[in-house]
Each structure stands twice: as structure tokens, then as C-alpha cells.
Write a protein that holds these residues in place. Structure first.
Motif, PDB file in Angstrom:
ATOM      1  N   ALA A  29      26.095  37.691  45.608  1.00 53.18           N
ATOM      2  CA  ALA A  29      26.896  37.139  44.509  1.00 53.18           C
ATOM      3  C   ALA A  29      27.875  36.088  45.030  1.00 53.18           C
ATOM      4  O   ALA A  29      28.065  35.038  44.399  1.00 53.18           O
ATOM      5  CB  ALA A  29      27.644  38.260  43.789  1.00 53.18           C
ATOM      6  N   GLU A  30      28.493  36.350  46.164  1.00 53.46           N
ATOM      7  CA  GLU A  30      29.426  35.376  46.751  1.00 53.46           C
ATOM      8  C   GLU A  30      28.695  34.103  47.164  1.00 53.46           C
ATOM      9  O   GLU A  30      29.193  33.000  46.952  1.00 53.46           O
ATOM     10  CB  GLU A  30      30.144  35.982  47.956  1.00 53.46           C
ATOM     11  N   ILE A  32      25.994  32.857  45.820  1.00 49.11           N
ATOM     12  CA  ILE A  32      25.672  32.137  44.576  1.00 49.11           C
ATOM     13  C   ILE A  32      26.919  31.480  44.017  1.00 49.11           C
ATOM     14  O   ILE A  32      26.900  30.336  43.575  1.00 49.11           O
ATOM     15  CB  ILE A  32      25.014  33.090  43.554  1.00 49.11           C
ATOM     16  N   TYR A  33      28.045  32.204  44.057  1.00 52.35           N
ATOM     17  CA  TYR A  33      29.305  31.645  43.574  1.00 52.35           C
ATOM     18  C   TYR A  33      29.648  30.386  44.364  1.00 52.35           C
ATOM     19  O   TYR A  33      30.092  29.383  43.800  1.00 52.35           O
ATOM     20  CB  TYR A  33      30.426  32.677  43.693  1.00 52.35           C
ATOM     21  N   ASP A  34      29.456  30.411  45.683  1.00 47.93           N
ATOM     22  CA  ASP A  34      29.736  29.246  46.518  1.00 47.93           C
ATOM     23  C   ASP A  34      28.840  28.064  46.149  1.00 47.93           C
ATOM     24  O   ASP A  34      29.259  26.909  46.250  1.00 47.93           O
ATOM     25  CB  ASP A  34      29.547  29.574  48.005  1.00 47.93           C
ATOM     26  N   ILE A  36      27.633  27.524  43.088  1.00 53.06           N
ATOM     27  CA  ILE A  36      28.045  27.069  41.755  1.00 53.06           C
ATOM     28  C   ILE A  36      29.384  26.342  41.814  1.00 53.06           C
ATOM     29  O   ILE A  36      29.573  25.321  41.160  1.00 53.06           O
ATOM     30  CB  ILE A  36      28.122  28.262  40.783  1.00 53.06           C
ATOM     31  N   ALA A  37      30.328  26.869  42.576  1.00 57.67           N
ATOM     32  CA  ALA A  37      31.670  26.298  42.655  1.00 57.67           C
ATOM     33  C   ALA A  37      32.074  26.142  44.117  1.00 57.67           C
ATOM     34  O   ALA A  37      32.929  26.872  44.610  1.00 57.67           O
ATOM     35  CB  ALA A  37      32.662  27.193  41.906  1.00 57.67           C
ATOM     36  N   ASP A  40      35.900  25.769  45.065  1.00 61.13           N
ATOM     37  CA  ASP A  40      36.832  26.767  44.540  1.00 61.13           C
ATOM     38  C   ASP A  40      37.195  27.713  45.687  1.00 61.13           C
ATOM     39  O   ASP A  40      36.392  28.525  46.120  1.00 61.13           O
ATOM     40  CB  ASP A  40      36.186  27.536  43.387  1.00 61.13           C
ATOM     41  N   VAL A  43      38.665  33.295  44.573  1.00 61.47           N
ATOM     42  CA  VAL A  43      37.894  34.076  43.606  1.00 61.47           C
ATOM     43  C   VAL A  43      38.770  35.233  43.174  1.00 61.47           C
ATOM     44  O   VAL A  43      39.288  35.979  44.004  1.00 61.47           O
ATOM     45  CB  VAL A  43      36.591  34.615  44.236  1.00 61.47           C
ATOM     46  N   ASP A  48      36.765  38.880  38.189  1.00 59.57           N
ATOM     47  CA  ASP A  48      35.426  38.346  38.397  1.00 59.57           C
ATOM     48  C   ASP A  48      34.535  39.253  39.245  1.00 59.57           C
ATOM     49  O   ASP A  48      33.328  39.172  39.172  1.00 59.57           O
ATOM     50  CB  ASP A  48      35.492  36.986  39.099  1.00 59.57           C
ATOM     51  N   GLY A  49      35.121  40.091  40.077  1.00 55.64           N
ATOM     52  CA  GLY A  49      34.332  40.813  41.054  1.00 55.64           C
ATOM     53  C   GLY A  49      34.089  42.269  40.764  1.00 55.64           C
ATOM     54  O   GLY A  49      33.266  42.892  41.408  1.00 55.64           O
TER      55      GLY A  49
END
Length: 79
Positions: A29-30, A32-34, A36-37, A40, A43, A48-49
Motif C-alpha cells: 500500500a505504501e 502504491i501511495y508513493d 500516486i503521490a 507527498d 501520510v 489513511d492507514g
């Protein structure tokens, strides 16, 4: 799914394995988050987590569009 099923696990070995899977999923998930953003730096893991814990039947209903093999969930615990 794991948050909702965790309290239903009575075998400590299964709980250990579930914990390992959750750890890997968190890293995915982290990553994928990286993607997408990427810029940023922060987090908010509180909002969110931490996913809501859902009972197994609700998870199955949500996952149903992605499941191609019939699942007999009649023996699932009623949490």
C-alpha cells in the motif's frame, strides 16, 4: 479483511501468518501511495492507514465482483 478476521482466529499460528500477510500488504500500500503521490512527504496513518474492521461476510460481499470461484461461506463465524 484481516482486521475483521483477526479476532476470530483461535490458532496462534494462523494469527502469526495473518500478521505477516498484513505487514506485506502495508508495504505494498505504501509503494502504491508513493506512485500516486510521489511528492507527498506525510501520510496520515490515523485516517489513511487504519482500515475499518469488517466482518467476513461483508468482506466477501465487497470482493464478490473479483472472485471467479464459488466460495461456500456458510461455515464462517458470525462476528
Amino acid at each position: 479483511a484481516y482486521n475483521g478476521a483477526g479476532p476470530l482466529l483461535t490458532n496462534p499460528d494462523f494469527l502469526v501468518v495473518a500478521g505477516k500477510i498484513v505487514s506485506v500488504e502495508a508495504r505494498h500500500a505504501e509503494a502504491i501511495y508513493d506512485l500516486i503521490a510521489p511528492n507527498d512527504a506525510f501520510v496520515d496513518f490515523i485516517s489513511d492507514g487504519l482500515d475499518e474492521a469488517l466482518p467476513p461476510m461483508q468482506v466477501l460481499q465487497m470482493a464478490a465482483p473479483f472472485i471467479v470461484t464459488e466460495i461456500d461461506a456458510s461455515n464462517l463465524p458470525k462476528a
